[in-house]
Design a protein around this motif. Structure first.
Motif, PDB file in Angstrom:
ATOM      1  N   GLN A   1      -0.490  13.228   4.865  1.00  0.00           N
ATOM      2  CA  GLN A   1      -1.231  12.090   4.319  1.00  0.00           C
ATOM      3  C   GLN A   1      -0.983  10.854   5.187  1.00  0.00           C
ATOM      4  N   GLY A   2      -1.546  10.866   6.369  1.00  0.00           N
ATOM      5  CA  GLY A   2      -1.271   9.798   7.322  1.00  0.00           C
ATOM      6  C   GLY A   2      -1.719   8.431   6.867  1.00  0.00           C
ATOM      7  N   ALA A   3      -2.870   8.347   6.204  1.00  0.00           N
ATOM      8  CA  ALA A   3      -3.425   7.040   5.844  1.00  0.00           C
ATOM      9  C   ALA A   3      -2.555   6.330   4.806  1.00  0.00           C
ATOM     10  N   ASP A   4      -2.311   6.969   3.683  1.00  0.00           N
ATOM     11  CA  ASP A   4      -1.549   6.327   2.606  1.00  0.00           C
ATOM     12  C   ASP A   4      -0.131   5.997   3.046  1.00  0.00           C
ATOM     13  N   LEU A   5       0.536   6.967   3.646  1.00  0.00           N
ATOM     14  CA  LEU A   5       1.922   6.754   4.055  1.00  0.00           C
ATOM     15  C   LEU A   5       1.997   5.753   5.202  1.00  0.00           C
ATOM     16  N   GLY A   6       1.066   5.843   6.144  1.00  0.00           N
ATOM     17  CA  GLY A   6       1.078   4.914   7.268  1.00  0.00           C
ATOM     18  C   GLY A   6       0.907   3.471   6.834  1.00  0.00           C
ATOM     19  N   LEU A   7      -0.026   3.229   5.920  1.00  0.00           N
ATOM     20  CA  LEU A   7      -0.231   1.866   5.423  1.00  0.00           C
ATOM     21  C   LEU A   7       1.002   1.368   4.680  1.00  0.00           C
ATOM     22  N   PHE A   8       1.617   2.246   3.879  1.00  0.00           N
ATOM     23  CA  PHE A   8       2.816   1.870   3.128  1.00  0.00           C
ATOM     24  C   PHE A   8       3.961   1.491   4.070  1.00  0.00           C
ATOM     25  N   LEU A   9       4.238   2.356   5.056  1.00  0.00           N
ATOM     26  CA  LEU A   9       5.323   2.086   5.988  1.00  0.00           C
ATOM     27  C   LEU A   9       4.984   0.904   6.897  1.00  0.00           C
ATOM     28  N   GLY A  10       3.704   0.776   7.264  1.00  0.00           N
ATOM     29  CA  GLY A  10       3.299  -0.361   8.072  1.00  0.00           C
ATOM     30  C   GLY A  10       3.531  -1.685   7.360  1.00  0.00           C
TER      31      GLY A  10
END
Length: 235
Positions: free
Chosen positions: A92-101
């Motif tokens: 789940q690159g989008a959700d996790l990436g935005l969260f970590l970003g």
């Protein structure tokens, strides 16, 4: 009216489709944040006094090529951060990436960033690898950072022009040779970035060969300062 999950009452949706932790897949009470409290409790945040941070700064910044470094978590093989990064790359690159970003962005706000930040640059994947994976995880990280610090995400200014093998099993010297000449700044990028600073984003920094190679072409294109940040710092 056609059926949609969004036509169901919120409580029923939560009961039928409970949110799942994107790191360990445990059922959670709320979908935000997307990582459960247990996983969050074992994540080791990087502090500026940590040895791994001091070594990374020395390795990347001693010659002035890179202006500063920020790492969010300690990255250890078999640990929770490795699971997060694996999900970031292949799940789940989008959700996790935005969260970590956004986590990175909040930490960046407390740092002295280079003056005149022109934008946030995700370390690019080669087009073949991006096509295989379906996305570049660093783009999502960059978008999360951008939402917090208010800078644009620049995805076309730097290209990966040479396909490179995985760095995982390579020595420091092999990693450096593997990414030598792998990046290029286009003409439009030179015009847009010259004289300003950028934030360069990668998922994990180990030896720093990738970000140094990318930073070198940015500085060669006239960028005044490159600030590097990543989700994990590894030995």
């Amino acid at each position: 009216m056609p059926f949609s999950l969004f036509t169901l009452p919120a409580a029923l949706r939560m009961f039928c489709f409970p949110p799942i932790c994107i790191a360990c897949h445990a059922v959670m009470e709320s979908p935000s944040p997307p990582v459960c409290p247990v996983c969050r409790s074992v994540l080791r945040y990087v502090r500026e006094t940590d040895a791994i941070y001091l070594r990374t700064v020395q390795r990347l910044c001693a010659d002035g090529l890179i202006s500063g470094v920020l790492g969010l978590f300690h990255y250890e093989k078999g640990g929770a951060v490795q699971a997060l990064v694996h999900t970031l790359k292949y799940g789940q690159g989008a959700d996790l990436g935005l969260f970590l970003g956004k986590e990175l962005g909040r930490k960046l706000l407390g740092r002295s960033l280079p003056a005149d930040i022109r934008g946030i640059i995700p370390v690019p994947l080669h087009r073949v690898k991006e096509r295989e994976r379906g996305y570049n995880q660093s783009v999502y990280l960059a978008r999360g950072i951008g939402r917090v610090i208010g800078s644009p995400v620049l995805v076309h200014e730097v290209r990966r022009v040479r396909y490179t093998d995985s760095q995982t099993s390579l020595t420091s010297e092999q990693r450096r040779d593997n990414v030598a000449g792998a990046f290029r700044v286009g003409r439009s990028g030179c015009l847009a970035l010259k004289g300003g600073g950028v934030v360069l984003v990668d998922d994990v920094i180990t030896t720093g060969s990738t970000v140094r190679s990318c930073a070198a072409v940015l500085r060669g294109a006239g960028v005044e300062a490159v600030y590097v940040c990543s989700v994990g710092l590894a030995e």
